[in-house]
Design a protein around this motif. Sequence first.
Motif, PDB file in Angstrom:
ATOM      1  N   THR A  20      -0.065  -8.731   2.842  1.00 41.73           N
ATOM      2  CA  THR A  20      -0.942  -8.262   1.585  1.00 41.73           C
ATOM      3  C   THR A  20      -1.680  -9.562   0.962  1.00 41.73           C
ATOM      4  OG1 THR A  20       0.919  -8.705   0.072  1.00 41.73           O
ATOM      5  CG2 THR A  20       0.700  -6.491   0.991  1.00 41.73           C
ATOM      6  N   ALA A  21      -2.553  -9.264   0.254  1.00 38.82           N
ATOM      7  CA  ALA A  21      -3.542 -10.247  -0.242  1.00 38.82           C
ATOM      8  C   ALA A  21      -2.622 -11.122  -1.265  1.00 38.82           C
ATOM      9  CB  ALA A  21      -4.624  -9.703  -1.263  1.00 38.82           C
ATOM     10  N   LEU A  72      -4.645  -5.974   6.212  1.00 36.32           N
ATOM     11  CA  LEU A  72      -5.336  -7.137   5.890  1.00 36.32           C
ATOM     12  C   LEU A  72      -6.305  -7.729   6.979  1.00 36.32           C
ATOM     13  CD1 LEU A  72      -5.938  -8.951   3.443  1.00 36.32           C
ATOM     14  CD2 LEU A  72      -3.897 -10.448   4.316  1.00 36.32           C
ATOM     15  N   GLN A  75      -9.441  -5.420   7.267  1.00 34.10           N
ATOM     16  CA  GLN A  75     -10.341  -5.699   6.397  1.00 34.10           C
ATOM     17  C   GLN A  75     -11.155  -6.943   6.651  1.00 34.10           C
ATOM     18  OE1 GLN A  75     -11.285  -2.861   4.903  1.00 34.10           O
ATOM     19  NE2 GLN A  75      -9.437  -1.928   5.893  1.00 34.10           N
ATOM     20  N   ILE A 114      -7.983  -3.703   0.444  1.00 37.86           N
ATOM     21  CA  ILE A 114      -6.948  -4.834   0.432  1.00 37.86           C
ATOM     22  C   ILE A 114      -6.280  -4.604  -0.728  1.00 37.86           C
ATOM     23  CG2 ILE A 114      -6.726  -7.217   0.161  1.00 37.86           C
ATOM     24  CD1 ILE A 114      -9.175  -7.605   2.043  1.00 37.86           C
TER      25      ILE A 114
END
Length: 119
Positions: A20-21, A72, A75, A114
């Motif tokens: 994840t971001a 992620l 994207q 995201i």
Amino acid sequence: MDAGQGNRSGDRARQRMWKTASSVPPDSATGRQLALMKDLSRAAISPQDFAKAWLDSRRAALRSEERLGESLSRQLDQVFYALDDYPIDPALREPGDVTEGELLAAVNDAIEKIEHARD
């Protein structure tokens, strides 16, 4: 190389798997890509400067072997594909090229996905 060195290398690779971001360190090349996307989204950077810096960060992430979770990665790939069809030099624009508006839309769409990813 002994087994201990191989394990340390493997540990580093596992530490660089970000799903994840929020798990991406801001000082990593991937972290820079994400920051640049937000900068473009709020008009803090020009599309041309974004394209150059984002692609530089993309290359750095690949050189550093930064690994990402599927969502992620997907994207960031979408942003790359938009940039692949975006002429950084407006004088080179041809019919069918990605426009600044389309680039911004692609980046905003990626940011949205995201931020809501649960990878």
